[in-house]
Design a protein around this motif. Structure first.
Motif, short mmCIF file in Angstrom:
data_model
loop_
_atom_site.label_atom_id
_atom_site.label_comp_id
_atom_site.label_asym_id
_atom_site.label_seq_id
_atom_site.Cartn_x
_atom_site.Cartn_y
_atom_site.Cartn_z
N LEU A 283 0.83 -1.19 0.00
CA LEU A 283 0.00 0.00 0.00
C LEU A 283 0.87 1.25 0.00
O LEU A 283 1.80 1.38 0.80
N ASN A 288 -3.36 1.39 -3.96
CA ASN A 288 -3.92 2.44 -3.11
C ASN A 288 -4.90 1.86 -2.10
O ASN A 288 -5.17 0.65 -2.10
N GLU A 289 -5.47 2.72 -1.26
CA GLU A 289 -6.34 2.26 -0.18
C GLU A 289 -7.60 1.57 -0.71
O GLU A 289 -8.04 0.57 -0.14
N LYS A 293 -8.85 -2.18 0.16
CA LYS A 293 -10.18 -2.47 0.71
C LYS A 293 -10.90 -3.52 -0.14
O LYS A 293 -11.59 -4.40 0.40
N THR A 330 2.12 -2.61 4.27
CA THR A 330 2.12 -1.15 4.22
C THR A 330 3.53 -0.58 4.40
O THR A 330 4.46 -1.28 4.82
N PHE A 334 2.45 4.34 7.48
CA PHE A 334 1.00 4.20 7.37
C PHE A 334 0.39 3.87 8.74
O PHE A 334 0.93 3.04 9.48
N LEU A 340 -8.94 0.16 6.94
CA LEU A 340 -8.90 -0.91 5.95
C LEU A 340 -9.65 -2.14 6.47
O LEU A 340 -10.42 -2.77 5.74
#
Length: 383
Positions: A283, A288-289, A293, A330, A334, A340
């Motif tokens: 990440l 990306n986030e 997810k 990550t 982060f 998440l």
């Protein structure tokens, strides 16, 4: 002296009874909101003030999902079934492209049991919103009304109430369907004084309607919802919510997909689909986030698919989710691991209801097996 004492006790007793009866006769109104930056919440406070202005109703402000915004983080989150316990509900949301917000839409999508049990039929509802320039606000209001009409709620509009007393030299969020605030028009502080005035009037009128209809709804509705939740068929829940469990993933090493010890089932999974990792990498570097997810939801779906295998194909045999542990690939800086992991937690509660609530831990790692961006460990108690 003794007679005087008895007289005082009698007067106090009558006073306490009258106070209790007055409280009992008040309408209990939920002000249910989703707010991004606090604008809708400010409108909600003014609406609540209007609701309570004549002393015939009590307003309770709650939100549809938890928020980290300092203005909103202490506002309690409403549960689905408590909606049926109020005498009226005022709904507040930002306008998203001529529609209600995603957060509010997701909450309303979970009211299937209330709908099937007619739990909100005859209950008064009103709507207020926070819009940007004002474009699309009436479309959003109407889409809101559609959702409430399907539940058979009595929709209370604001009409042209208060129009003669507002400042007409500047744009105001005044609609016959309900009050809005034009948040992107910064010529005056928003919500403007006129918008605050209008939404308070809306609350005052809504309290009168809610009080008039108080007690007219069937008392069996809430009871039916409670029974339905206890006896909910998980297969039907999956079908209604269009949740499709994937095919069983194949082990990529010398281990089993699950292990049962007594009444506990232990499962560990990564974001595997059709033999490949979905959104692999770190990440902030490779993904990306939103991609993580997506992988988190897929990983939790894999967990549920394996759990179904562990209980012989019948997820109704799951007594509760005990714990979820999420690990994310990550960078060192982060910190939003919990955001998440909410994707997995929300899915678990969506499927199992109260039985899906669990303890949880989340952490970050420099790398994860087979390049996955997420790994989930789950413990369930089963029959």
């Amino acid at each position: 002296m003794k007679k005087l004492r008895f007289l005082l006790i009698g007067v106090l007793s009558i006073l306490m009874i009258n106070i209790a009866m007055a409280q009992e006769n008040k309408a209990s109104i939920l002000v249910l909101i989703h707010s991004d930056n606090g604008g809708t919440y400010e409108m909600a406070e003014e609406l609540a003030r209007g609701i309570e202005s004549e002393g015939n109703a009590k307003a309770i402000i709650k939100q549809v999902k938890a928020s980290q915004n300092p203005k909103l983080k202490d506002i309690p989150v409403a549960s689905i079934n408590e909606l049926a316990t109020y005498d009226g509900i005022a709904f507040g949301s930002p306008v998203y492209f001529g529609n209600i917000s995603t957060g509010m839409s997701e909450f309303l999508a979970k009211t299937v049991d209330l709908w099937s049990n007619h739990a909100l039929e005859g209950k008064p509802a009103t709507v207020f919103m926070s819009s940007g320039s004002g474009a699309g606000r009436e479309l959003a209001m109407q889409s809101f009304w559609n959702s409430l009409a399907v539940h058979g709620m009595v929709i209370v509009s604001n009409g042209i109430r208060g129009y003669e007393n507002i400042d007409k030299t500047i744009p105001q969020g005044n609609t016959v369907l309900g009050t809005t605030s034009l948040t992107s028009l910064k010529t005056v502080e928003r919500p403007s004084q006129s918008e605050r005035y209008l939404v308070a009037l809306q609350g005052k009128n809504f309290a009168k309607v809610s009080l008039a209809l108080k007690g007219s709804q069937s008392a069996s509705a809430l009871h039916n919802v409670s029974i339905n939740e206890k006896a909910a068929d998980i297969n039907e829940v999956l079908k209604q919510k269009n949740i499709i469990l994937p095919s069983l993933p194949k082990p990529v090493g010398n281990y089993q997909l699950y292990k049962r010890s007594g009444n506990l089932v232990y499962i560990n999974q990564v974001a595997l689909k059709d033999g490949k990792i979905v959104n692999p990498g770190k990440l902030g570097v490779d993904v990306n986030e939103e991609q993580v997810k997506e992988s988190t939801r897929l990983t939790m779906l894999n967990v549920l698919s394996i759990l179904k295998e562990a209980v012989g194909g019948d997820l109704n045999r799951v007594k509760q989710c005990v714990q979820l542990v999420g690990t994310f690939n990550t960078t060192d800086t982060f910190t939003k691991h919990a955001d998440l992991m909410n994707t997995a937690s929300d899915l678990t509660v969506e499927v199992f209801g109260e039985k899906g609530k669990h303890t949880r831990n989340t952490s970050g790692a420099n790398s994860l097996p087979v390049g996955s961006s997420v790994s989930i460990q789950a413990i369930f108690e089963v029959e």
